[in-house]
Design a protein around this motif. Sequence first.
Motif, PDB file in Angstrom:
ATOM      1  N   LEU A  30       7.816 -12.481  35.355  1.00 24.08           N
ATOM      2  CA  LEU A  30       7.739 -13.793  36.008  1.00 24.08           C
ATOM      3  C   LEU A  30       8.250 -13.756  37.440  1.00 24.08           C
ATOM      4  CD1 LEU A  30       8.807 -16.268  33.199  1.00 24.08           C
ATOM      5  CD2 LEU A  30       6.532 -15.878  34.109  1.00 24.08           C
ATOM      6  N   ARG A  31       9.237 -12.938  37.691  1.00 25.65           N
ATOM      7  CA  ARG A  31       9.830 -12.881  39.024  1.00 25.65           C
ATOM      8  C   ARG A  31       9.039 -11.988  39.975  1.00 25.65           C
ATOM      9  NH1 ARG A  31      11.372 -13.292  43.548  1.00 25.65           N
ATOM     10  NH2 ARG A  31      13.463 -13.093  44.316  1.00 25.65           N
ATOM     11  N   TYR A  32       8.608 -10.812  39.490  1.00 25.96           N
ATOM     12  CA  TYR A  32       8.005  -9.830  40.380  1.00 25.96           C
ATOM     13  C   TYR A  32       6.519  -9.588  40.149  1.00 25.96           C
ATOM     14  CZ  TYR A  32      12.861  -9.023  41.430  1.00 25.96           C
ATOM     15  OH  TYR A  32      14.157  -9.212  41.798  1.00 25.96           O
ATOM     16  N   GLY A  33       5.947 -10.213  39.132  1.00 21.07           N
ATOM     17  CA  GLY A  33       4.516 -10.093  38.886  1.00 21.07           C
ATOM     18  C   GLY A  33       4.141  -8.805  38.175  1.00 21.07           C
ATOM     19  N   SER A  34       2.845  -8.587  38.042  1.00 22.44           N
ATOM     20  CA  SER A  34       2.346  -7.422  37.309  1.00 22.44           C
ATOM     21  C   SER A  34       2.335  -6.186  38.203  1.00 22.44           C
ATOM     22  CB  SER A  34       0.938  -7.690  36.784  1.00 22.44           C
ATOM     23  OG  SER A  34       0.000  -7.600  37.833  1.00 22.44           O
ATOM     24  N   LEU A  35       2.096  -5.055  37.587  1.00 23.41           N
ATOM     25  CA  LEU A  35       2.027  -3.803  38.338  1.00 23.41           C
ATOM     26  C   LEU A  35       0.833  -3.758  39.285  1.00 23.41           C
ATOM     27  CD1 LEU A  35       3.142  -1.294  35.573  1.00 23.41           C
ATOM     28  CD2 LEU A  35       4.391  -1.958  37.633  1.00 23.41           C
TER      29      LEU A  35
ATOM     30  N   PHE B 282      21.075 -21.408  29.808  1.00 23.72           N
ATOM     31  CA  PHE B 282      20.465 -21.710  28.520  1.00 23.72           C
ATOM     32  C   PHE B 282      20.106 -23.190  28.507  1.00 23.72           C
ATOM     33  CE2 PHE B 282      22.936 -17.947  27.533  1.00 23.72           C
ATOM     34  CZ  PHE B 282      22.036 -17.218  26.777  1.00 23.72           C
ATOM     35  N   LEU B 283      18.862 -23.485  28.192  1.00 25.01           N
ATOM     36  CA  LEU B 283      18.386 -24.859  28.157  1.00 25.01           C
ATOM     37  C   LEU B 283      17.799 -25.157  26.780  1.00 25.01           C
ATOM     38  CD1 LEU B 283      16.468 -24.787  31.548  1.00 25.01           C
ATOM     39  CD2 LEU B 283      18.738 -25.733  31.148  1.00 25.01           C
ATOM     40  N   GLN B 284      17.899 -26.397  26.395  1.00 25.48           N
ATOM     41  CA  GLN B 284      17.258 -26.830  25.152  1.00 25.48           C
ATOM     42  C   GLN B 284      16.215 -27.878  25.516  1.00 25.48           C
ATOM     43  OE1 GLN B 284      19.884 -28.383  22.176  1.00 25.48           O
ATOM     44  NE2 GLN B 284      18.227 -29.106  20.887  1.00 25.48           N
ATOM     45  N   CYS B 285      15.001 -27.650  25.071  1.00 23.47           N
ATOM     46  CA  CYS B 285      13.922 -28.591  25.314  1.00 23.47           C
ATOM     47  C   CYS B 285      13.368 -29.047  23.976  1.00 23.47           C
ATOM     48  CB  CYS B 285      12.817 -27.936  26.143  1.00 23.47           C
ATOM     49  SG  CYS B 285      13.379 -27.391  27.775  1.00 23.47           S
ATOM     50  N   THR B 286      12.930 -30.276  23.933  1.00 26.52           N
ATOM     51  CA  THR B 286      12.472 -30.853  22.658  1.00 26.52           C
ATOM     52  C   THR B 286      11.036 -30.509  22.316  1.00 26.52           C
ATOM     53  OG1 THR B 286      11.911 -32.900  23.805  1.00 26.52           O
ATOM     54  CG2 THR B 286      14.111 -32.766  22.800  1.00 26.52           C
ATOM     55  N   SER B 287      10.282 -29.982  23.271  1.00 26.92           N
ATOM     56  CA  SER B 287       8.895 -29.610  22.990  1.00 26.92           C
ATOM     57  C   SER B 287       8.458 -28.526  23.976  1.00 26.92           C
ATOM     58  CB  SER B 287       7.966 -30.826  23.126  1.00 26.92           C
ATOM     59  OG  SER B 287       7.891 -31.233  24.488  1.00 26.92           O
TER      60      SER B 287
ATOM     61  N   VAL C 274       9.259 -27.539  28.024  1.00 22.94           N
ATOM     62  CA  VAL C 274       9.571 -26.203  28.529  1.00 22.94           C
ATOM     63  C   VAL C 274       8.736 -25.915  29.775  1.00 22.94           C
ATOM     64  CG1 VAL C 274       9.406 -23.724  28.038  1.00 22.94           C
ATOM     65  CG2 VAL C 274      10.278 -25.280  26.289  1.00 22.94           C
ATOM     66  N   LEU C 275       7.447 -26.201  29.700  1.00 23.26           N
ATOM     67  CA  LEU C 275       6.562 -25.974  30.844  1.00 23.26           C
ATOM     68  C   LEU C 275       6.943 -26.840  32.037  1.00 23.26           C
ATOM     69  CD1 LEU C 275       3.115 -25.677  29.035  1.00 23.26           C
ATOM     70  CD2 LEU C 275       4.590 -23.839  29.885  1.00 23.26           C
ATOM     71  N   ASP C 276       7.300 -28.095  31.773  1.00 24.48           N
ATOM     72  CA  ASP C 276       7.739 -28.983  32.855  1.00 24.48           C
ATOM     73  C   ASP C 276       9.023 -28.458  33.512  1.00 24.48           C
ATOM     74  OD1 ASP C 276       5.607 -30.689  32.383  1.00 24.48           O
ATOM     75  OD2 ASP C 276       6.785 -32.105  31.166  1.00 24.48           O
ATOM     76  N   THR C 277       9.948 -27.999  32.685  1.00 23.32           N
ATOM     77  CA  THR C 277      11.205 -27.456  33.196  1.00 23.32           C
ATOM     78  C   THR C 277      10.961 -26.206  34.023  1.00 23.32           C
ATOM     79  OG1 THR C 277      12.385 -28.341  31.278  1.00 23.32           O
ATOM     80  CG2 THR C 277      13.494 -26.623  32.538  1.00 23.32           C
ATOM     81  N   PHE C 278      10.074 -25.339  33.538  1.00 20.41           N
ATOM     82  CA  PHE C 278       9.755 -24.109  34.265  1.00 20.41           C
ATOM     83  C   PHE C 278       9.105 -24.436  35.613  1.00 20.41           C
ATOM     84  CE2 PHE C 278       6.775 -20.536  35.080  1.00 20.41           C
ATOM     85  CZ  PHE C 278       7.735 -19.589  35.386  1.00 20.41           C
ATOM     86  N   ARG C 279       8.158 -25.365  35.615  1.00 23.74           N
ATOM     87  CA  ARG C 279       7.500 -25.763  36.861  1.00 23.74           C
ATOM     88  C   ARG C 279       8.510 -26.316  37.854  1.00 23.74           C
ATOM     89  NH1 ARG C 279       6.638 -30.292  38.772  1.00 23.74           N
ATOM     90  NH2 ARG C 279       6.839 -31.440  36.830  1.00 23.74           N
ATOM     91  N   ARG C 280       9.390 -27.178  37.390  1.00 26.22           N
ATOM     92  CA  ARG C 280      10.383 -27.783  38.278  1.00 26.22           C
ATOM     93  C   ARG C 280      11.379 -26.738  38.804  1.00 26.22           C
ATOM     94  NH1 ARG C 280      14.322 -32.928  37.167  1.00 26.22           N
ATOM     95  NH2 ARG C 280      15.060 -33.053  39.313  1.00 26.22           N
ATOM     96  N   ALA C 281      11.766 -25.803  37.937  1.00 19.60           N
ATOM     97  CA  ALA C 281      12.677 -24.738  38.370  1.00 19.60           C
ATOM     98  C   ALA C 281      12.031 -23.890  39.458  1.00 19.60           C
ATOM     99  CB  ALA C 281      13.070 -23.869  37.178  1.00 19.60           C
TER     100      ALA C 281
ATOM    101  N   GLY D   3      12.944 -21.822  43.840  1.00 20.62           N
ATOM    102  CA  GLY D   3      12.210 -20.875  44.689  1.00 20.62           C
ATOM    103  C   GLY D   3      12.573 -19.426  44.462  1.00 20.62           C
ATOM    104  N   GLU D   4      13.155 -18.807  45.477  1.00 19.71           N
ATOM    105  CA  GLU D   4      13.451 -17.374  45.442  1.00 19.71           C
ATOM    106  C   GLU D   4      14.593 -17.023  44.499  1.00 19.71           C
ATOM    107  OE1 GLU D   4      11.787 -14.811  46.896  1.00 19.71           O
ATOM    108  OE2 GLU D   4      10.329 -16.353  47.338  1.00 19.71           O
TER     109      GLU D   4
END
Length: 154
Positions: free
Chosen positions: A61-66, A130-135, A139-146, A151-152
Motif C-alpha cells: 500500500l505504501r510503495y506499490g507493486s514491483l 489500531f482502529l475498530q470499524c463497524t463495517s 474501513v474503506l472510508d477510514t482508509f480513504r480519509r487517512a 499523505g506521505e
Amino acid sequence: NEIKSIDPLSGILVCQAGCVLQTLDETLSKEGLMMPLDLGAKGSCHIGGNISTNAGGIRYLRYGSLHGSVLGLEVVLANGEVLDVLQTLRKDTTGYDLKQLFIGAEGTLGLVTAAAIHCPPRPVAKNVTFLQCTSFTKVLDTFRRAREELGEIL
C-alpha cells in the motif's frame, strides 16, 4: 547472490536474482534505505522469485507493486539468449518497456538473473494505530480519509 551496487543518493540497488530479500534489506539499512517489498518469507525468498511472481507484501500500500520499483532486469530467455534491459534510470521512454513483461510472468517468458530496484529511504519513525470499524464500508472510508489527511506519513 551478489549485490553489484548500491547508490545511496538515487536509492538504486543492482543485484543478482539469487539475493535473499532479508539480506538485501539489512544491507540497504546501512545506507539508510529499505526494500520496497517485505514478506513473511523474507529470510528465505530470493528477489528473482519475488520479481517473477510480482510479490506484494506488507509494504504494498505504501510503495506499490514491483512494476513501479523495478527499473531494469537481466533475463535469460528459453533459447539461452541473455536479454539485458538492466537500466538504472527512473524514466526511460526509449521504446518498449520489456522488463514489464517478465515481472509477474513466473518464469514462463524467461528467468530473471539480475535486477535494478529503486529503494525508498528507510523511515526514521514508525507509528502503529489500531482502529475498530463497524463495517467494511467504514474501513474503506477510514482508509480513504487517512490517505487524504496523512499523505506521505501513511
